[in-house]
Enzyme design. Structure first.
Site, PDB file in Angstrom:
ATOM      1  N   HIS A   7      38.035  82.895  35.250  1.00  0.00           N
ATOM      2  CA  HIS A   7      37.437  84.044  35.931  1.00  0.00           C
ATOM      3  C   HIS A   7      36.257  84.633  35.180  1.00  0.00           C
ATOM      4  O   HIS A   7      35.874  85.773  35.407  1.00  0.00           O
ATOM      5  CB  HIS A   7      38.519  85.102  36.190  1.00  0.00           C
ATOM      6  CG  HIS A   7      39.557  84.648  37.181  1.00  0.00           C
ATOM      7  ND1 HIS A   7      40.793  85.224  37.300  1.00  0.00           N
ATOM      8  CD2 HIS A   7      39.530  83.641  38.098  1.00  0.00           C
ATOM      9  CE1 HIS A   7      41.473  84.595  38.258  1.00  0.00           C
ATOM     10  NE2 HIS A   7      40.737  83.640  38.742  1.00  0.00           N
ATOM     11  N   ILE A  25      55.379  88.125  25.411  1.00  0.00           N
ATOM     12  CA  ILE A  25      54.890  86.828  24.936  1.00  0.00           C
ATOM     13  C   ILE A  25      54.571  86.836  23.439  1.00  0.00           C
ATOM     14  O   ILE A  25      54.813  85.838  22.742  1.00  0.00           O
ATOM     15  CB  ILE A  25      53.685  86.360  25.781  1.00  0.00           C
ATOM     16  CG1 ILE A  25      53.337  84.922  25.414  1.00  0.00           C
ATOM     17  CG2 ILE A  25      52.492  87.288  25.658  1.00  0.00           C
ATOM     18  CD1 ILE A  25      52.541  84.218  26.444  1.00  0.00           C
TER      19      ILE A  25
HETATM   20  P1  NAD Z   1      49.019  90.018  36.808  1.00  0.00           P
HETATM   21  O1  NAD Z   1      48.772  91.448  36.491  1.00  0.00           O
HETATM   22  O2  NAD Z   1      49.100  89.631  38.236  1.00  0.00           O
HETATM   23  O3  NAD Z   1      50.362  89.543  36.128  1.00  0.00           O
HETATM   24  C1  NAD Z   1      50.643  89.778  34.779  1.00  0.00           C
HETATM   25  C2  NAD Z   1      52.039  89.275  34.494  1.00  0.00           C
HETATM   26  O4  NAD Z   1      52.245  89.345  33.102  1.00  0.00           O
HETATM   27  C3  NAD Z   1      53.132  90.099  35.175  1.00  0.00           C
HETATM   28  O5  NAD Z   1      53.995  89.234  35.862  1.00  0.00           O
HETATM   29  C4  NAD Z   1      53.860  90.792  33.995  1.00  0.00           C
HETATM   30  O6  NAD Z   1      55.256  90.868  34.189  1.00  0.00           O
HETATM   31  C5  NAD Z   1      53.540  89.874  32.846  1.00  0.00           C
HETATM   32  N1  NAD Z   1      53.431  90.549  31.556  1.00  0.00           N
HETATM   33  C6  NAD Z   1      52.830  91.719  31.254  1.00  0.00           C
HETATM   34  N2  NAD Z   1      52.877  91.946  29.927  1.00  0.00           N
HETATM   35  C7  NAD Z   1      53.509  90.886  29.383  1.00  0.00           C
HETATM   36  C8  NAD Z   1      53.860  90.523  28.053  1.00  0.00           C
HETATM   37  N3  NAD Z   1      53.562  91.304  27.006  1.00  0.00           N
HETATM   38  N4  NAD Z   1      54.525  89.358  27.861  1.00  0.00           N
HETATM   39  C9  NAD Z   1      54.865  88.556  28.901  1.00  0.00           C
HETATM   40  N5  NAD Z   1      54.556  88.854  30.179  1.00  0.00           N
HETATM   41  C10 NAD Z   1      53.874  89.998  30.409  1.00  0.00           C
HETATM   42  O7  NAD Z   1      47.912  89.180  36.036  1.00  0.00           O
HETATM   43  P2  NAD Z   1      47.340  87.721  36.334  1.00  0.00           P
HETATM   44  O8  NAD Z   1      48.422  86.826  36.810  1.00  0.00           O
HETATM   45  O9  NAD Z   1      46.514  87.349  35.177  1.00  0.00           O
HETATM   46  O10 NAD Z   1      46.358  87.890  37.585  1.00  0.00           O
HETATM   47  C11 NAD Z   1      45.564  89.017  37.783  1.00  0.00           C
HETATM   48  C12 NAD Z   1      44.053  88.897  37.577  1.00  0.00           C
HETATM   49  O11 NAD Z   1      43.776  89.978  36.747  1.00  0.00           O
HETATM   50  C13 NAD Z   1      43.501  87.741  36.843  1.00  0.00           C
HETATM   51  O12 NAD Z   1      42.622  87.127  37.707  1.00  0.00           O
HETATM   52  C14 NAD Z   1      42.672  88.330  35.682  1.00  0.00           C
HETATM   53  O13 NAD Z   1      41.343  87.892  35.772  1.00  0.00           O
HETATM   54  C15 NAD Z   1      42.633  89.789  35.954  1.00  0.00           C
HETATM   55  N6  NAD Z   1      42.836  90.685  34.797  1.00  0.00           N
HETATM   56  C16 NAD Z   1      42.415  90.333  33.558  1.00  0.00           C
HETATM   57  C17 NAD Z   1      42.636  91.186  32.499  1.00  0.00           C
HETATM   58  C18 NAD Z   1      42.161  90.769  31.134  1.00  0.00           C
HETATM   59  O14 NAD Z   1      41.170  90.056  31.018  1.00  0.00           O
HETATM   60  N7  NAD Z   1      42.865  91.171  30.070  1.00  0.00           N
HETATM   61  C19 NAD Z   1      43.296  92.401  32.680  1.00  0.00           C
HETATM   62  C20 NAD Z   1      43.698  92.748  33.975  1.00  0.00           C
HETATM   63  C21 NAD Z   1      43.466  91.867  35.021  1.00  0.00           C
END
Ligand code: NAD
Length: 249
Positions: free
Chosen positions: A124, A234
Site C-alpha cells: 500500500h 505479535i
Molecule cells: P486491520 O486494522 O484491519 O487489522 C489489524 C488486525 O491486527 C486486527 O485483526 C487486530 O486484532 C490485530 N492486532 C492489533 N494489534 C495486534 C498486536 N499487537 N498483535 C497481533 N495482532 C494485533 O489492519 P490491516 O489488516 O492491516 O488492514 C487495514 C489497512 O490499514 C491496511 O491496508 C493498511 O494499509 C492500513 N493501515 C496501516 C497502518 C500502518 O501503516 N501502521 C495503520 C492503520 C491502517
C-alpha cells in the site's frame, strides 16, 4: 503469554529450519509502536469522524475534498517519531541471519525499514514517498507535514503521498514480487492483519509451502488453515520465539 510453551517451541523450531520465510503483515504489527490499526476495539474505524475513514481514504474523496483529506491524513495516517517494536526487530534479525525471503506489508509507516529490513514489499505504498501530480518531482514527508492545507510543489501541482487509496490499483511490480516470494517460501507467517482488505489479503493464496503460522489478536478467516495459531500480541509471540530459539528461555 497464554500460549503454550509447546506452540512457541514449535514456532522456534520452524524458524530455525527455514531459509525462505515470508512474513505477511498489517496494521497490527505497528500497534505496539503506538500506531492505531483500523479494526481493533480502539482502531480508527471505531472513532467518530465527519466522514467514515474508508470514504476519506478513497481516491474520489482525495479528488473532491483534498483539504479534508490532508487534514485527516496528517492527523491520523502519519505517526512521526514512532519506533519499531519487538516484532519489527525480530523480523530484522531474521533477515540478517539469512532466513527471510520477504516481508509483505500492508503498512505505510516504514517501520520495517527503520528496524533494518531491506526485503520489504509495501503493498500500500509509504508515507515516506510523495510526488507532485503535475511534474512528478519527489518530495520528503516533511514537506507534506509542514504545509498547511493541500501541499503544493514549486510548479503548483498537488503533492500526493504514494500510498494506495481505496479505488486505486496496487503496484503491479510489487504484486508480482509478492506472488513470487510466496510461491518459493518455506514458512509463511501471517501477523497483525484482519485479512479483510483486498486484493492484498488474497495474495496469501499463492503460498506454496506446508507450514502456516497465524499471529493475530482477533479471529481471522484463515485461523482454521493455520498449523499454529496465536491470539496474542505479535511482539510478545515473536519475542518469546526468539528467546527460546536463542536459548535464553
Ligand atoms: P486491520 O486494522 O484491519 O487489522 C489489524 C488486525 O491486527 C486486527 O485483526 C487486530 O486484532 C490485530 N492486532 C492489533 N494489534 C495486534 C498486536 N499487537 N498483535 C497481533 N495482532 C494485533 O489492519 P490491516 O489488516 O492491516 O488492514 C487495514 C489497512 O490499514 C491496511 O491496508 C493498511 O494499509 C492500513 N493501515 C496501516 C497502518 C500502518 O501503516 N501502521 C495503520 C492503520 C491502517
Amino acid at each position: 503469554m497464554k500460549d503454550s510453551r509447546k506452540d512457541l517451541e514449535q514456532l522456534a523450531a520452524w524458524v530455525q529450519e527455514s531459509h525462505r520465510i515470508v512474513f505477511f503483515g498489517g496494521a497490527g504489527v505497528s500497534t505496539e509502536s503506538g500506531i492505531p490499526d483500523f479494526r481493533s476495539e480502539d482502531g480508527l474505524y471505531r472513532q467518530h469522524f465527519r466522514y467514515p475513514p474508508e470514504t476519506m481514504l478513497s481516491r474520489t474523496f482525495f479528488n473532491s475534498h483534498p483539504e479534508e483529506f490532508f487534514d485527516f491524513y496528517r492527523k491520523k495516517m502519519v505517526a512521526p517519531g514512532v519506533e519499531p517494536n519487538t516484532a519489527h526487530n525480530v523480523l530484522a534479525g531474521w533477515e540478517q541471519e539469512g532466513r527471510l525471503e520477504a516481508i509483505i506489508t500492508q503498512n505505510i509507516d516504514g517501520l520495517h525499514q527503520k528496524a533494518g529490513n531491506r526485503r520489504v514489499l509495501e503493498l500500500h505504498g509509504s508515507v515516506y514517498r510523495n510526488r507532485c501530480m503535475k511534474c512528478s518531482r519527489a518530495w520528503l514527508l516533511e514537506k507534506v507535514m509542514e504545509s498547511t492545507g493541500v501541499p503544493r510543489c514549486d510548479c503548483g501541482g498537488i503533492i500526493k503521498p504514494e500510498v494506495v487509496l481505496y479505488e486505486e490499483p496496487l503496484d503491479e511490480s510489487v504484486l508480482l514480487r509478492s506472488v513470487r516470494s510466496l510461491q518459493c517460501a518455506d514458512l509463511l507467517i501471517i501477523g497483525g492483519t484482519s485479512l479483510a482488505v483486498y486484493p492484498a489479503a488474497g495474495l496469501v493464496q499463492y503460498y506454496g509451502g506446508r507450514r502456516l503460522v497465524l499471529i493475530n489478536r482477533s479471529e481471522t478467516r484463515m485461523d482454521n488453515d493455520a498449523d499454529l495459531c496465536f491470539r496474542e500480541k505479535i511482539g510478545e509471540v515473536l519475542g518469546a520465539e526468539e528467546e527460546i530459539r536463542l536459548g535464553k528461555a
